[in-house]
Scaffold this motif. Sequence first.
Motif, mmCIF file in Angstrom:
data_model
loop_
_atom_site.group_PDB
_atom_site.id
_atom_site.type_symbol
_atom_site.label_atom_id
_atom_site.label_comp_id
_atom_site.label_asym_id
_atom_site.label_seq_id
_atom_site.Cartn_x
_atom_site.Cartn_y
_atom_site.Cartn_z
ATOM 1 N N LYS A 301 0.659 -1.290 0.093
ATOM 2 C CA LYS A 301 0.008 -0.105 -0.030
ATOM 3 C C LYS A 301 0.940 1.295 -0.064
ATOM 4 O O LYS A 301 0.385 2.362 -0.508
ATOM 5 C CB LYS A 301 -1.060 0.276 1.132
ATOM 6 C CG LYS A 301 -1.931 -0.996 0.922
ATOM 7 C CD LYS A 301 -3.164 -0.925 2.220
ATOM 8 C CE LYS A 301 -4.105 -1.945 2.081
ATOM 9 N NZ LYS A 301 -5.101 -1.838 3.320
ATOM 10 N N LYS A 302 2.042 1.153 0.415
ATOM 11 C CA LYS A 302 3.010 2.328 0.598
ATOM 12 C C LYS A 302 4.423 1.940 0.227
ATOM 13 O O LYS A 302 4.869 1.002 0.401
ATOM 14 C CB LYS A 302 3.094 2.827 2.106
ATOM 15 C CG LYS A 302 1.669 3.402 2.385
ATOM 16 C CD LYS A 302 1.845 4.485 3.690
ATOM 17 C CE LYS A 302 2.232 3.680 4.974
ATOM 18 N NZ LYS A 302 2.183 4.743 6.118
ATOM 19 N N LEU A 303 4.858 2.889 -0.627
ATOM 20 C CA LEU A 303 6.059 3.118 -1.207
ATOM 21 C C LEU A 303 7.128 4.178 -0.643
ATOM 22 O O LEU A 303 6.473 5.290 -0.523
ATOM 23 C CB LEU A 303 6.293 3.237 -2.485
ATOM 24 C CG LEU A 303 7.525 3.292 -3.321
ATOM 25 C CD1 LEU A 303 8.282 2.038 -3.634
ATOM 26 C CD2 LEU A 303 7.136 4.057 -4.849
ATOM 27 N N TYR A 304 8.156 3.641 -0.173
ATOM 28 C CA TYR A 304 9.220 4.675 0.386
ATOM 29 C C TYR A 304 10.254 5.009 -0.220
ATOM 30 O O TYR A 304 10.969 3.818 -0.863
ATOM 31 C CB TYR A 304 9.481 3.790 1.798
ATOM 32 C CG TYR A 304 8.395 4.125 2.653
ATOM 33 C CD1 TYR A 304 8.337 4.968 3.798
ATOM 34 C CD2 TYR A 304 7.331 3.130 2.749
ATOM 35 C CE1 TYR A 304 7.475 4.969 4.759
ATOM 36 C CE2 TYR A 304 6.455 3.210 3.752
ATOM 37 C CZ TYR A 304 6.427 4.044 4.604
ATOM 38 O OH TYR A 304 5.249 4.167 5.442
ATOM 39 N N VAL A 305 10.587 6.286 -0.771
ATOM 40 C CA VAL A 305 11.724 6.442 -1.593
ATOM 41 C C VAL A 305 12.812 7.342 -0.911
ATOM 42 O O VAL A 305 12.499 8.299 -0.399
ATOM 43 C CB VAL A 305 11.031 7.188 -2.764
ATOM 44 C CG1 VAL A 305 12.086 7.689 -3.885
ATOM 45 C CG2 VAL A 305 9.945 6.766 -3.357
ATOM 46 N N ALA A 306 13.937 7.112 -0.881
ATOM 47 C CA ALA A 306 14.975 7.795 -0.442
ATOM 48 C C ALA A 306 15.356 8.701 -1.520
ATOM 49 O O ALA A 306 15.676 8.628 -2.576
ATOM 50 C CB ALA A 306 16.297 6.822 -0.036
ATOM 51 N N SER A 314 10.291 10.179 1.016
ATOM 52 C CA SER A 314 8.953 10.336 0.090
ATOM 53 C C SER A 314 8.197 8.990 0.495
ATOM 54 O O SER A 314 8.654 7.809 0.019
ATOM 55 C CB SER A 314 8.970 10.700 -0.966
ATOM 56 O OG SER A 314 9.406 12.045 -1.353
ATOM 57 N N VAL A 315 6.829 9.410 0.928
ATOM 58 C CA VAL A 315 6.035 8.211 1.165
ATOM 59 C C VAL A 315 4.936 8.302 0.145
ATOM 60 O O VAL A 315 4.214 9.500 0.126
ATOM 61 C CB VAL A 315 5.443 8.062 2.483
ATOM 62 C CG1 VAL A 315 4.521 6.977 2.846
ATOM 63 C CG2 VAL A 315 6.574 8.126 3.573
ATOM 64 N N ILE A 316 4.776 7.339 -0.608
ATOM 65 C CA ILE A 316 3.744 7.242 -1.748
ATOM 66 C C ILE A 316 2.342 6.348 -1.371
ATOM 67 O O ILE A 316 2.591 5.182 -1.320
ATOM 68 C CB ILE A 316 4.506 6.846 -3.130
ATOM 69 C CG1 ILE A 316 5.110 8.054 -3.467
ATOM 70 C CG2 ILE A 316 3.259 6.724 -4.302
ATOM 71 C CD1 ILE A 316 6.083 7.680 -4.712
ATOM 72 N N ASP A 317 1.399 6.764 -1.477
ATOM 73 C CA ASP A 317 0.122 5.976 -1.377
ATOM 74 C C ASP A 317 0.108 5.325 -3.070
ATOM 75 O O ASP A 317 -0.201 6.070 -3.927
ATOM 76 C CB ASP A 317 -1.169 6.743 -1.445
ATOM 77 C CG ASP A 317 -2.527 5.939 -1.589
ATOM 78 O OD1 ASP A 317 -2.422 4.843 -1.952
ATOM 79 O OD2 ASP A 317 -3.427 6.537 -0.688
ATOM 80 N N THR A 322 -0.113 8.988 -5.340
ATOM 81 C CA THR A 322 -0.077 10.169 -4.742
ATOM 82 C C THR A 322 1.195 10.167 -3.466
ATOM 83 O O THR A 322 1.100 9.128 -2.865
ATOM 84 C CB THR A 322 -1.209 10.929 -4.242
ATOM 85 O OG1 THR A 322 -1.841 9.908 -3.136
ATOM 86 C CG2 THR A 322 -2.271 10.933 -5.305
ATOM 87 N N ARG A 323 1.930 11.196 -3.367
ATOM 88 C CA ARG A 323 2.563 11.276 -2.363
ATOM 89 C C ARG A 323 2.113 11.893 -1.166
ATOM 90 O O ARG A 323 1.283 12.905 -1.195
ATOM 91 C CB ARG A 323 3.765 12.360 -2.756
ATOM 92 C CG ARG A 323 4.836 12.605 -1.709
ATOM 93 C CD ARG A 323 6.083 13.542 -2.095
ATOM 94 N NE ARG A 323 5.631 14.760 -2.310
ATOM 95 C CZ ARG A 323 6.568 15.680 -2.641
ATOM 96 N NH1 ARG A 323 7.977 15.096 -2.664
ATOM 97 N NH2 ARG A 323 6.290 16.758 -2.915
ATOM 98 N N LEU A 324 2.182 11.277 -0.264
ATOM 99 C CA LEU A 324 1.462 11.415 1.146
ATOM 100 C C LEU A 324 2.273 12.106 2.041
ATOM 101 O O LEU A 324 1.623 13.340 2.379
ATOM 102 C CB LEU A 324 1.362 10.060 2.096
ATOM 103 C CG LEU A 324 0.271 9.041 1.212
ATOM 104 C CD1 LEU A 324 0.531 7.692 2.022
ATOM 105 C CD2 LEU A 324 -0.958 9.452 1.117
#
Length: 339
Positions: A301-306, A314-317, A322-324
């Motif tokens: 459900k969430k993608l974490y991008v360094a 950045s935390v993405i839904d 969308t960026r949360l």
Amino acid sequence: MTARAHLVAVPAPLALVRAVVTPLLMLLIALFATPWAAAQVNTKTGAALAYVPNEGSATISVIDTLTDQVIAELPGGSKPRGLAVGADRRWLYVSDQPNNRLQLVDLKTRTLGSTIALGESPEGVSISPDGRWVAAAVEGKNEIAVTDTRNNALTFSIKVHGKNPEHAVFSPNGKLLFVSAEEGEAVDIIDFGARKQVAQVAVGARPRGIGFLPDSSRAYVATENANEVFVIDTTRFAILARIKAGLRANGIAVHPNGREVYVSNGGDANVAVIDTASNQVVTTIPVGQRPWNMALTPDGKKLYVANGRSNSVSVIDTENHTRLRDVAVGKLPWGVIIK
């Protein structure tokens, strides 16, 4: 009668001390004890934890993926890059590039543990699906160094044909190890059971991140200087598709359902979403500066991008693309792993 009631209402000195000091002690215990336990798992929520190596500040930020808050900062050696978490969450395996070693971090005590000499300039690290083996790409020796997590000792190394291996990633079924040869414009393919390279697939310039579909049938490889993602058939070791990505395509993450692949575009400050049915980019999501390596929560459900130059994650839904939010971490975050 009134005076007696007044006297009874005044707490005794000992009771007053207890009333004031006890809550303060409990607060201090909570503040200082929680991160130690949280470095292993969020015991309150059971949420997965994201570990972020900050190569500029020599630390590892730990993010609770339920609250998206940094709950601990761990030591990471002198320049942490690749990470792997042991199956029992006791040890964190960190490639300490300048010191040419694998640094162990004790997640229970939040202290540095022993080290394992690997050779010049270790980079990407991954752990086998069964949790037994940790593979590290060693650039200076053009080989993959493999550590047995049962005794935390270097067990064997596998030479690769490509130059400067950047990432060494296990297929989900544990049978193959794909290695991106940063200066070789190729992906080296290792039969892990046989402990030897069995194929090499030419791709674009400066291959970086690698990700597999859950059934291990396809691998997706980002090529930074070609600005493309190459799709490789893992049975025939043949290229199935070339997908135009953004500027300086780098990290790769694959959704657990296998329907989407995410690629970080370092020069465009965004993440592209690839539909695996069509092998086409369907949308892009803006993130921080120089997005690098990424990871998804177990439920996808969430993608974490360094974001290396923004010192953030950045935390993405992934459902809404969308960026949360952005989570501040240490200096020059290199990647993310989640367990």
